[in-house]
Design an enzyme around this catalytic site. Structure first.
Site, PDB file in Angstrom:
ATOM      1  CB  CYS A   1      -0.973  -0.019   1.163  1.00 55.04           C
ATOM      2  SG  CYS A   1      -2.386   1.100   0.932  1.00 55.04           S
TER       3      CYS A   1
ATOM      4  CG  HIS B   1      -3.699  -3.599   3.340  1.00 55.83           C
ATOM      5  ND1 HIS B   1      -2.542  -3.154   3.936  1.00 55.83           N
ATOM      6  CD2 HIS B   1      -4.308  -2.494   2.827  1.00 55.83           C
ATOM      7  CE1 HIS B   1      -2.460  -1.841   3.821  1.00 55.83           C
ATOM      8  NE2 HIS B   1      -3.515  -1.415   3.149  1.00 55.83           N
TER       9      HIS B   1
END
Length: 507
Positions: free
Chosen positions: A332, A439
Site C-alpha cells: 500500500c 493488504h
C-alpha cells in the site's frame, strides 16, 4: 437490549482481546452475539464485504462471533493523519478530515444520533451485544462530550466490566482511581472487575482480590494470565507485537520499517509464527543492520512518512539495498513510496493541496492521490507472466486513496491478476522488488511460503512448508474463549447480563 460493555482503566489493557473472547464464547453457546464500538481511533482497519471501512478490532470480533462485519458494529472510525488531524469515517465512508477541537465542536450531536441508530439496528438483528470502550472512561477534559464509554453504556443500558492491566503496574491505584472519578450513577453500572495480563502464580494474588472487593464492593470476575501467540489482530499501534528476535543458524532476518503513521500493521503478523523468521521493527538507520529482506508497510500519510524515512537516512539506504540485490516488498503506502513521484493535488494524503514528493525511484511508476478512497475485498492469482508454480488464489483487501500508474514498457511485471480482470502491483528483479495494494498478502500461506523459501535458497537454507495461518485462525478464537472461561466466572457474567434489566426495573 441485552449486552455487556468492557471498559478499561487505560488504553492497551486488553479490552479488544477480551471482547473477542466474549464474542466467540457466546457464539459457542449458540447466542447471536455482535461486537460494538461506537467510535474507534485506529489506522488498523477492516474492509467489510460491501466495501466499507471499520476498525479492525470490530471486524475480528465479528469473525469470532461468526457474524458478517458491518458498519453498524463500528459506526465512527477516526484515522489519525497528523498530530492534529484525523480522517473521519462515518458508517464506513470517509466524510471529512478534522482537528480534535473541530471534531468535538461540530460532530458530537451527529455522532450521538448515528450511535443510537446503530444500537437500534443491532438490537433488531442480534440477541446480545459485546460493547467495547476506548482508552480511559474518566478523562476529565473529554468526558462532557465523549461518545465511546459511559455515554454509550447509558444509551444501550448495559452493565460495565472494568479491565485493569496488572503487567504495567499500579493496578490497585488504577482501579480505585477510575471508580472514584465516575459519578455515583456511573459507578453503579460497574458490575465486575477483570485483572488482565497476570504473570506468575495467581494464588499469590488472593489477598489482592479480597482487598479490591472489600474496598469497592464490586466482584473480581477473573484474573487472566498473560497470553502470548494468541494470533488476534491488534487494534492500534500500541498493540504491535514486540521484536521477535531469534538467533542461531538458519534464521531469516526481516526488517520492517515503522513509519510514524503506520496503518494495517497486521500485514506482518504471520511472520511471528514462522519458526525461522526474526522480525525487527526499524525506526532509525542505526537499527537497520543487514536484513535478509525489508518490508515497507502501509501508512495513513505516505508523503509525510516518506519524508520521515528520508530525514532518518532510511530512504537512501533502501535505494542502496535494492542496488545490492536486497529483497524489498512495499504494501500500500510502502508500494507508493517505491515509485518515482507522489502527487497530492487534492491534499487528501497530506492535508495540503498540490503537494508533491519524489519517491525512491525503484519502480517506474507515479502515484496520484484522489479525493475518493478505494476500499474493497479483493481476490486473484499471481499474474500469468510470473512463473512460480503457485496454484492457490490470493485474497486480501485494499484501502487507499492513491492510484499508482506503471509505465507500459517497464522492466518488471504485474504481480496479480484480480478476479475482476484488473492487473495489480509490481513484480521486478525476479521477485526481489515487489509492490502491491493487497493488504494481508502474506496471510496467504502459499505465497508467504514461496517468498520465504526464495530467501532461504539465497542463504543456502533448506526450504520449509509454511505455517497454516488461515487454518489456525479459527482454532485460536476457540482457544482464546477457552482461556478466558478457564480463568473467569463465566456463569456470574451471564447472570449479570441477563438479570440487569430486571434488577434495574425493580429498582
Amino acid at each position: 437490549m441485552q449486552g455487556i460493555m468492557i471498559q478499561g482503566t487505560s488504553s492497551d489493557v486488553g479490552k479488544s482481546l477480551i471482547a473477542t473472547a466474549f464474542c466467540r464464547a457466546f457464539s459457542n453457546e449458540g447466542l447471536r452475539a455482535a461486537p460494538f464500538k461506537s467510535q474507534n481511533m485506529s489506522n488498523n482497519s477492516y474492509v467489510t464485504k460491501d466495501g466499507c471501512e471499520i476498525g479492525r478490532a470490530q471486524g475480528i470480533q465479528a469473525e469470532a462471533a461468526r457474524a458478517d462485519a458491518s458498519v453498524w458494529m463500528n459506526p465512527i472510525l477516526l484515522k489519525p493523519q497528523s498530530e492534529q488531524h484525523a480522517e473521519v469515517i462515518l458508517l464506513g465512508k470517509a466524510i471529512d478530515s478534522l482537528s480534535g477541537k473541530s471534531y468535538r465542536e461540530t460532530f458530537y450531536e451527529k455522532g450521538l444520533k448515528t450511535i443510537e441508530e446503530a444500537l437500534q439496528l443491532l438490537e433488531a438483528h442480534f440477541e446480545l451485544l459485546v460493547i467495547e470502550g476506548a482508552g480511559s472512561p474518566v478523562e476529565i477534559n473529554l468526558k462532557d462530550r465523549e461518545l465511546v464509554n459511559m455515554k454509550v453504556a447509558e444509551m444501550a443500558d448495559v452493565p460495565v466490566i472494568l479491565v485493569a492491566d496488572i503487567d504495567r503496574g499500579g493496578v490497585f491505584a488504577s482501579i480505585i482511581g477510575t471508580l472514584e472519578l465516575f459519578t455515583e450513577e456511573e459507578r453503579k453500572r460497574v458490575a465486575g472487575i477483570i485483572i488482565n495480563k497476570f504473570r506468575g502464580d495467581i494464588g499469590l494474588f488472593e489477598d489482592g482480590v479480597k482487598w479490591i472487593e472489600e474496598k469497592t464492593g464490586i466482584p473480581v470476575l477473573g484474573i487472566l494470565p498473560y497470553l502470548n501467540d494468541h494470533m488476534i489482530d491488534g487494534e492500534d499501534s500500541l498493540s504491535i507485537q514486540p521484536f521477535a528476535r531469534k538467533t542461531g543458524d538458519g534464521i531469516l532476518d526481516i526488517a520492517v520499517l515503522r513509519p510514524p503513521y503506520i496503518s494495517n500493521f497486521s500485514d506482518i503478523d504471520p511472520f511471528y509464527y514462522e519458526e525461522d523468521v526474526s522480525i525487527r521493527w526499524v525506526r532509525h538507520l542505526s537499527e537497520i543492520g543487514t536484513p535478509d529482506a525489508v518490508v515497507i508497510p502501509g501508512t495513513k500519510s505516505t508523503i509525510h512518512d516518506l519524508r520521515y524515512f528520508k530525514e532518518k537516512g532510511l530512504a537512501d539506504w533502501l535505494v542502496w539495498y535494492a542496488e545490492e540485490g536486497g529483497y524489498i516488498t512495499g504494501i500500500c503506502g510502502g508500494y507508493q513510496m517505491l515509485g518515482r513521484n507522489l502527487i497530492d493535488m487534492a491534499g487528501t494524503d497530506t492535508g495540503s493541496p498540490v503537494e508533491k514528493e519524489k519517491g525512491l525511484n525503484l519502480i517506474p511508476a507515479d502515484t496520484y492521490f484522489h479525493e475518493k478512497k478505494k476500499t474493497l475485498q479483493v481476490k486473484g492469482r499471481l499474474h500469468p507472466s510470473i512463473e512460480l508454480g503457485m496454484r492457490e488464489s490470493l485474497d486480501g483487501y485494499e484501502i487507499h486513496l492513491g492510484e499508482t500508474l506503471l509505465e507500459n514498457e517497464c522492466s518488471g511485471k504485474r504481480l496479480l491478476l484480480l478476479e475482476n480482470g484488473e492487473e495489480e502491483g509490481f513484480y521486478g528483479r525476479e521477485g526481489k522488488l515487489i509492490g502491491t495494494y493487497m493488504h494481508h498478502i502474506f496471510h496467504n500461506d502459499e505465497w508467504r511460503g514461496g517468498w520465504l523459501n526464495s530467501l532461504r535458497k539465497q542463504k543456502g537454507y533448506p526450504c520449509k512448508d509454511p505455517v497454516p495461518i488461515k487454518a489456525l485462525k479459527d482454532e485460536k478464537y476457540n482457544e482464546l474463549a477457552e482461556h478466558l472461561q478457564k480463568h473467569f466466572d463465566w456463569e456470574k457474567l451471564k447472570e449479570i447480563i441477563f438479570n440487569w434489566r430486571k434488577q434495574n426495573e425493580m429498582a
